[in-house]
Design an enzyme around this catalytic site. Structure first.
Site, short mmCIF file in Angstrom:
data_model
loop_
_atom_site.label_atom_id
_atom_site.label_comp_id
_atom_site.label_asym_id
_atom_site.label_seq_id
_atom_site.Cartn_x
_atom_site.Cartn_y
_atom_site.Cartn_z
N LYS A 30 90.86 68.22 73.49
CA LYS A 30 90.37 68.56 72.16
C LYS A 30 90.04 67.60 70.86
CE LYS A 30 93.16 71.08 69.44
NZ LYS A 30 93.63 70.69 68.01
N SER A 31 90.99 66.38 71.30
CA SER A 31 90.79 65.17 70.46
C SER A 31 89.17 64.82 70.54
CB SER A 31 91.86 63.97 70.57
OG SER A 31 93.38 64.55 70.32
N ARG A 35 85.72 64.68 67.91
CA ARG A 35 85.63 62.90 67.75
C ARG A 35 83.75 62.78 68.78
NH1 ARG A 35 90.73 62.87 68.02
NH2 ARG A 35 92.22 60.84 66.87
N GLY A 107 93.02 70.42 61.96
CA GLY A 107 93.69 69.21 61.26
C GLY A 107 92.67 68.24 61.64
N ARG A 135 98.98 72.21 54.86
CA ARG A 135 99.45 70.87 55.21
C ARG A 135 99.24 69.81 54.45
NH1 ARG A 135 96.98 71.59 61.92
NH2 ARG A 135 98.32 69.48 61.91
N SER A 181 100.02 58.32 62.89
CA SER A 181 99.32 59.64 62.69
C SER A 181 98.01 59.45 63.42
CB SER A 181 99.34 60.07 61.57
OG SER A 181 97.83 61.45 61.74
N ASP A 342 102.57 66.71 70.28
CA ASP A 342 101.82 67.82 70.57
C ASP A 342 102.53 68.72 72.02
OD1 ASP A 342 100.04 67.47 68.76
OD2 ASP A 342 97.73 67.43 69.84
N ARG A 373 107.14 73.65 63.71
CA ARG A 373 107.13 74.17 65.31
C ARG A 373 108.59 73.63 65.03
NH1 ARG A 373 101.84 71.35 67.86
NH2 ARG A 373 100.50 72.98 67.16
N ARG A 415 100.04 76.41 70.28
CA ARG A 415 100.70 75.43 70.76
C ARG A 415 102.30 76.22 70.64
NH1 ARG A 415 97.96 71.40 72.51
NH2 ARG A 415 96.52 70.49 70.43
C1 S3P Z 1 95.25 64.58 66.76
C2 S3P Z 1 95.88 63.42 66.54
C3 S3P Z 1 97.86 64.74 66.05
C4 S3P Z 1 97.90 65.74 67.06
C5 S3P Z 1 96.49 66.53 66.92
C6 S3P Z 1 95.52 66.21 67.18
C7 S3P Z 1 93.70 63.94 66.76
O1 S3P Z 1 98.06 64.78 65.21
O2 S3P Z 1 98.70 66.49 67.15
O3 S3P Z 1 96.94 67.56 67.60
O4 S3P Z 1 93.00 64.78 67.51
O5 S3P Z 1 93.58 62.59 66.20
P1 S3P Z 1 98.22 63.72 63.54
O6 S3P Z 1 98.04 63.06 63.74
O7 S3P Z 1 98.44 64.23 62.63
O8 S3P Z 1 100.24 62.60 64.67
#
Ligand code: S3P
Length: 455
Positions: A30-31, A35, A107, A135, A181, A342, A373, A415
């Protein structure tokens, strides 16, 4: 009657499994998918992305690319993974959106696009669903404002929606993130692309580094230094164009963690997972489970072209096989908690089946995820019979406990829904999960795969 069932009304019922056997097909990371789409937007020309996540979060990002003037074609494969072709006019040719940009539940979309928009000459509003609107966003508003963007959030800049007016060129900053983060780091680096000079981000724990790797692979100089204490400093040069690139996305290690735990806690299990991303900043759950005694085999990815060589972005991947294991409790320190943030919900489930006490330290950030969570995991696992408590920001679990099927609330949090479904595979009787459809945020095929490998 099938053993597991997701009713249209968002409720899943899971019965105990006799056996878990087979290969689970996973969504694309997903990340990395987010990107890859965002960097394709910032590059002038055509980018191809293979194996992206088909989850709702990444679809939100694709929708925002379209709203900003890129053309995005997609083909969904049999495995549910998505191939995208993005044609973008590049940052100078994007258009101001006519409506708020809908980040849905994501987010990552909201925070990273805030960084992108800070450097674009337009005004846009980032908004999302009820969960996203709860959030925190001050953590991105403060650095982006100090870089020169005009940016506001609801409730004294604390919550979405967020309105961004970009003011390129931005001022380079030197920013220390108060909470580790990757989203905040990435928002600052993406704004740093459009800043005069060198933008620097310092973090106390090195968080996932996909943005850095992917920018480098697209021709942007990014330097990272990891300190002895595990912290990191990242620097980006402003004013360098992002190049187009063809990307192949590895399978999502966070999605993999549910199956690694399923195999480890079930008495008759062997589950294989192919081409899973094992980036050092993402693989903590594998290593923590091994420290608990989980049997997880790992070999270099076998799918042709699935390794990083194919794309040059430096993302390693591996094939994993997980088996029934005898687990023991461990002490998870603050840095490991941050790196496995996560995966903490499903690691809590593993701890309920481990011999002895597991302590997960400094887990307070879990209160600011798609749901609270900490409350959700304690509520759900306690209902199933686990011995779990919160002590300040620490989670303390004593095991092993025999889980009994019960009604649990996933709080519309993907999750949590998947954690409770895996719990249902070992609990006696039936486990009923409310808010189960949320699994589609990151893994739309999760319940089909669960059904396919169980007996
Ligand atoms: C993510 C960063 C994390 C993670 C989220 C995905 C990302 O969040 O919990 O599921 O893709 O950069 P935080 O940066 O708020 O810790």
């Amino acid at each position: 009657m099938t053993a597991s069932h997701v009713a249209p009304g968002d409720i899943a019922t899971i019965a105990r499994a006799r056996r878990l056997r087979g290969r689970v097909s996973l969504p694309g990371d997903k990340s990395i998918s987010h990107r890859a789409l965002m960097l394709a937007l910032l590059a002038n020309g055509t980018s191809a992305i293979q194996g992206a996540s088909g989850g709702a979060d990444v679809r939100s990002t694709a929708g925002i690319l379209r709203a900003l003037g890129a053309s995005v074609d997609e083909v969904v494969g049999e495995d549910g993974r998505v191939s995208y072709r993005v044609v973008s006019p590049g940052p100078e040719g994007l258009r101001q959106p006519i409506a708020p940009l809908d980040c849905g539940n994501s987010g990552t979309s909201l925070r990273l696009f805030a960084g992108i928009l800070a450097g674009l000459p337009m005004t846009a509003v980032l908004d999302g669903d009820a969960s996203l609107r709860a959030r925190p966003v001050a953590r991105i508003i403060e650095p982006l404002r100090s870089m020169g963007a005009a940016i506001q959030g609801r409730d004294q800049d604390s919550l979405p929606p967020v309105t961004v007016t970009g003011r390129p060129p931005l001022r380079a900053v030197d920013w220390s993130t108060p909470v580790p983060s990757a989203q905040v780091k990435s928002a600052i680096l993406l704004a740093g692309l459009r800043a005069d000079g060198t933008t620097r981000v310092r973090e106390s724990v090195a968080t996932r580094d996909h943005t850095e790797r992917m920018l480098r692979a697209r021709g942007v100089p990014v330097r990272s230094g990891v300190e002895h204490d595990g912290g990191a400093t990242i620097e980006i040069e402003g004013g360098v164009a992002v190049q187009t690139m063809d990307e192949r996305v590895p399978a999502d290690p966070s999605a993999a963690s549910f199956w690694l735990v399923a195999a480890a806690i079930h008495p008759s299990a062997e589950i294989r997972l192919l081409s899973v991303g094992v980036n050092p900043t993402r693989r903590s759950a594998i290593d923590l489970l091994r420290a608990m005694g989980a049997e997880i085999g790992e070999t270099e990815a076998s799918i042709a072209g699935a390794t990083a060589h194919a794309t040059g972005d430096g993302e390693p991947s591996a094939d994993l096989v997980a088996r029934s294991s005898d687990l023991r409790g461990i002490d998870i320190g603050a840095a490991d908690t941050a790196r496995a943030i996560d995966e903490i919900p499903v690691l809590c489930l593993a701890a309920t089946q481990a011999d002895g006490r597991t302590t997960i330290r400094a887990a307070g950030e879990l209160r600011a995820k798609e749901s609270d969570r900490l409350a959700g995991i304690v509520g759900g696992l306690s209902a199933l019979g686990a011995t779990i408590a919160i002590d300040g920001d620490d989670i303390v679990i004593d095991g092993p406990t025999r889980l009994r099927g019960a009604d649990v609330d996933a709080r519309d949090d993907h999750r949590l829904a998947m954690t409770f479904a895996i719990a249902g595979l070992v609990a006696t009787g039936q486990t009923t999960i409310h808010g189960a459809a949320s699994a589609a945020i990151s893994d739309p095929r999760f319940f089909d795969e669960l059904e396919r490998i169980r007996s």
